[in-house]
Motif scaffolding. Structure first.
Motif, PDB file in Angstrom:
ATOM      1  N   MET A   1       0.825  -1.201   0.000  1.00  0.00           N
ATOM      2  CA  MET A   1       0.000   0.000   0.000  1.00  0.00           C
ATOM      3  C   MET A   1       0.867   1.262   0.000  1.00  0.00           C
ATOM      4  SD  MET A   1      -3.091   0.795  -0.164  1.00  0.00           S
ATOM      5  CE  MET A   1      -4.384   1.836   0.312  1.00  0.00           C
ATOM      6  N   GLN A   2       1.934   1.244   0.794  1.00  0.00           N
ATOM      7  CA  GLN A   2       2.831   2.388   0.862  1.00  0.00           C
ATOM      8  C   GLN A   2       3.512   2.631  -0.482  1.00  0.00           C
ATOM      9  OE1 GLN A   2       2.941   4.456   3.332  1.00  0.00           O
ATOM     10  NE2 GLN A   2       4.611   5.735   2.636  1.00  0.00           N
ATOM     11  N   ASP A   3       3.851   1.549  -1.191  1.00  0.00           N
ATOM     12  CA  ASP A   3       4.473   1.691  -2.509  1.00  0.00           C
ATOM     13  C   ASP A   3       3.528   2.367  -3.491  1.00  0.00           C
ATOM     14  OD1 ASP A   3       6.787   0.526  -1.642  1.00  0.00           O
ATOM     15  OD2 ASP A   3       6.313  -1.463  -2.424  1.00  0.00           O
ATOM     16  N   ARG A   4       2.255   1.983  -3.456  1.00  0.00           N
ATOM     17  CA  ARG A   4       1.274   2.590  -4.354  1.00  0.00           C
ATOM     18  C   ARG A   4       1.107   4.072  -4.045  1.00  0.00           C
ATOM     19  NH1 ARG A   4      -4.975   0.997  -5.685  1.00  0.00           N
ATOM     20  NH2 ARG A   4      -5.279   2.840  -6.922  1.00  0.00           N
ATOM     21  N   PHE A   5       1.066   4.404  -2.768  1.00  0.00           N
ATOM     22  CA  PHE A   5       0.977   5.799  -2.328  1.00  0.00           C
ATOM     23  C   PHE A   5       2.131   6.608  -2.920  1.00  0.00           C
ATOM     24  CE2 PHE A   5       2.604   8.934   0.695  1.00  0.00           C
ATOM     25  CZ  PHE A   5       1.494   9.726   0.928  1.00  0.00           C
ATOM     26  N   LEU A   6       3.325   6.082  -2.788  1.00  0.00           N
ATOM     27  CA  LEU A   6       4.526   6.772  -3.259  1.00  0.00           C
ATOM     28  C   LEU A   6       4.542   6.879  -4.781  1.00  0.00           C
ATOM     29  CD1 LEU A   6       7.213   8.020  -2.346  1.00  0.00           C
ATOM     30  CD2 LEU A   6       8.230   5.757  -2.576  1.00  0.00           C
ATOM     31  N   ILE A   7       4.267   5.794  -5.454  1.00  0.00           N
ATOM     32  CA  ILE A   7       4.296   5.784  -6.916  1.00  0.00           C
ATOM     33  C   ILE A   7       3.244   6.729  -7.489  1.00  0.00           C
ATOM     34  CG2 ILE A   7       3.831   4.352  -8.947  1.00  0.00           C
ATOM     35  CD1 ILE A   7       5.223   2.052  -7.387  1.00  0.00           C
ATOM     36  N   THR A   8       2.046   6.714  -6.940  1.00  0.00           N
ATOM     37  CA  THR A   8       0.972   7.586  -7.428  1.00  0.00           C
ATOM     38  C   THR A   8       1.380   9.051  -7.313  1.00  0.00           C
ATOM     39  OG1 THR A   8      -0.665   5.969  -6.736  1.00  0.00           O
ATOM     40  CG2 THR A   8      -1.461   8.191  -7.145  1.00  0.00           C
ATOM     41  N   ARG A   9       1.952   9.417  -6.207  1.00  0.00           N
ATOM     42  CA  ARG A   9       2.359  10.812  -5.998  1.00  0.00           C
ATOM     43  C   ARG A   9       3.524  11.202  -6.904  1.00  0.00           C
ATOM     44  NH1 ARG A   9      -0.180  12.962  -1.216  1.00  0.00           N
ATOM     45  NH2 ARG A   9      -1.649  11.380  -0.568  1.00  0.00           N
ATOM     46  N   ILE A  10       4.460  10.306  -7.078  1.00  0.00           N
ATOM     47  CA  ILE A  10       5.596  10.603  -7.950  1.00  0.00           C
ATOM     48  C   ILE A  10       5.132  10.761  -9.394  1.00  0.00           C
ATOM     49  CG2 ILE A  10       7.715   9.633  -8.932  1.00  0.00           C
ATOM     50  CD1 ILE A  10       8.308   8.512  -6.100  1.00  0.00           C
ATOM     51  N   VAL A  11       4.255   9.876  -9.852  1.00  0.00           N
ATOM     52  CA  VAL A  11       3.725   9.979 -11.220  1.00  0.00           C
ATOM     53  C   VAL A  11       2.943  11.278 -11.386  1.00  0.00           C
ATOM     54  CG1 VAL A  11       2.065   8.967 -12.851  1.00  0.00           C
ATOM     55  CG2 VAL A  11       3.727   7.501 -11.674  1.00  0.00           C
ATOM     56  N   PHE A  12       2.112  11.609 -10.409  1.00  0.00           N
ATOM     57  CA  PHE A  12       1.350  12.862 -10.456  1.00  0.00           C
ATOM     58  C   PHE A  12       2.285  14.065 -10.588  1.00  0.00           C
ATOM     59  CE2 PHE A  12      -0.081  16.367  -7.604  1.00  0.00           C
ATOM     60  CZ  PHE A  12      -0.995  16.944  -8.477  1.00  0.00           C
ATOM     61  N   ILE A  13       3.303  14.116  -9.754  1.00  0.00           N
ATOM     62  CA  ILE A  13       4.261  15.226  -9.796  1.00  0.00           C
ATOM     63  C   ILE A  13       4.971  15.270 -11.143  1.00  0.00           C
ATOM     64  CG2 ILE A  13       6.439  16.064  -8.824  1.00  0.00           C
ATOM     65  CD1 ILE A  13       5.379  15.004  -6.079  1.00  0.00           C
ATOM     66  N   ALA A  14       5.419  14.117 -11.618  1.00  0.00           N
ATOM     67  CA  ALA A  14       6.142  14.058 -12.895  1.00  0.00           C
ATOM     68  C   ALA A  14       5.269  14.513 -14.058  1.00  0.00           C
ATOM     69  CB  ALA A  14       6.662  12.646 -13.132  1.00  0.00           C
ATOM     70  N   VAL A  15       4.020  14.088 -14.070  1.00  0.00           N
ATOM     71  CA  VAL A  15       3.111  14.468 -15.156  1.00  0.00           C
ATOM     72  C   VAL A  15       2.869  15.972 -15.136  1.00  0.00           C
ATOM     73  CG1 VAL A  15       0.719  14.278 -15.991  1.00  0.00           C
ATOM     74  CG2 VAL A  15       2.021  12.217 -15.417  1.00  0.00           C
TER      75      VAL A  15
END
Length: 190
Positions: A1-15
């Motif tokens: 769950m923590q990995d998904r939280f991190l990945i989602t935020r990183i992708v959002f920021i990158a986009v």
């Protein structure tokens, strides 16, 4: 769950950073120009996603990158909503109430509004309350400083005057959105 939280935020920021950087290449097409605003309606949003230069871009993106991580309860969809709602509110305030503003570019008004919105909502959670209050005090202190002493250092750094009215409007709209969100939370919980 923590990995998904991190990945989602990183992708959002990158986009968002990529979109903003792409718009930056043709900034004159996307900045707030009072005369063109109602004909080129996209400027209601894009004026806040472009910057007066790359130094300005980097400074705002650094502040933007922090936001999704310092308030863990807020979801990416909340940040997307703020990136879509705050810009036209600020732009329309420029257009109708601050008619002497003929041009504007930058995310800082939206950032002020987003930080305030999320911090106000986090005041409801006991574990996050102290940090949220600190963020709100820092934003208030920054507004008081800018309106009392100006932002000459920042203006020199970015090569353009700082429009502190955008920061103030962002904070006002941020508080309005926080109140609306809290009311919505309580109405839908019952």
């Amino acid at each position: 769950m923590q990995d998904r939280f991190l990945i989602t935020r990183i992708v959002f920021i990158a986009v968002f950073m990529s979109l903003s950087a792409c718009l930056q290449v043709f900034a004159n097409v996307f900045i707030y120009w009072r005369e063109a605003l109602l004909h080129d309606f996209w400027r209601l949003w894009t004026a806040h996603w472009v910057h007066v230069g790359w130094v300005h871009f980097v400074l705002n993106m650094l502040a933007f990158m922090c936001l999704p991580f310092i308030f863990p309860r807020a979801q990416v969809r909340h940040f997307i909503a703020l990136l879509l709602l705050l810009p036209p509110c600020i732009s329309l305030c420029f257009y109708y109430f601050l008619t002497d503003i003929s041009a504007y570019a930058g995310l800082s008004g939206v950032l002020h509004g987003a930080y305030v919105t999320v911090a106000c909502i986090h005041l409801l959670y006991p574990r996050e309350r102290n940090f949220a209050a600190l963020v709100l005090l820092l934003v208030l202190g920054k507004l008081l400083w800018e309106n009392s002493f100006g932002s000459m250092g920042t203006a020199e750094l970015i090569g353009s005057p700082v429009l502190v009215e955008a920061h103030l409007l962002g904070v006002i709209w941020g508080m309005i959105f926080a109140v609306v969100y809290v009311i919505h939370m309580y109405v839908t919980d019952k």
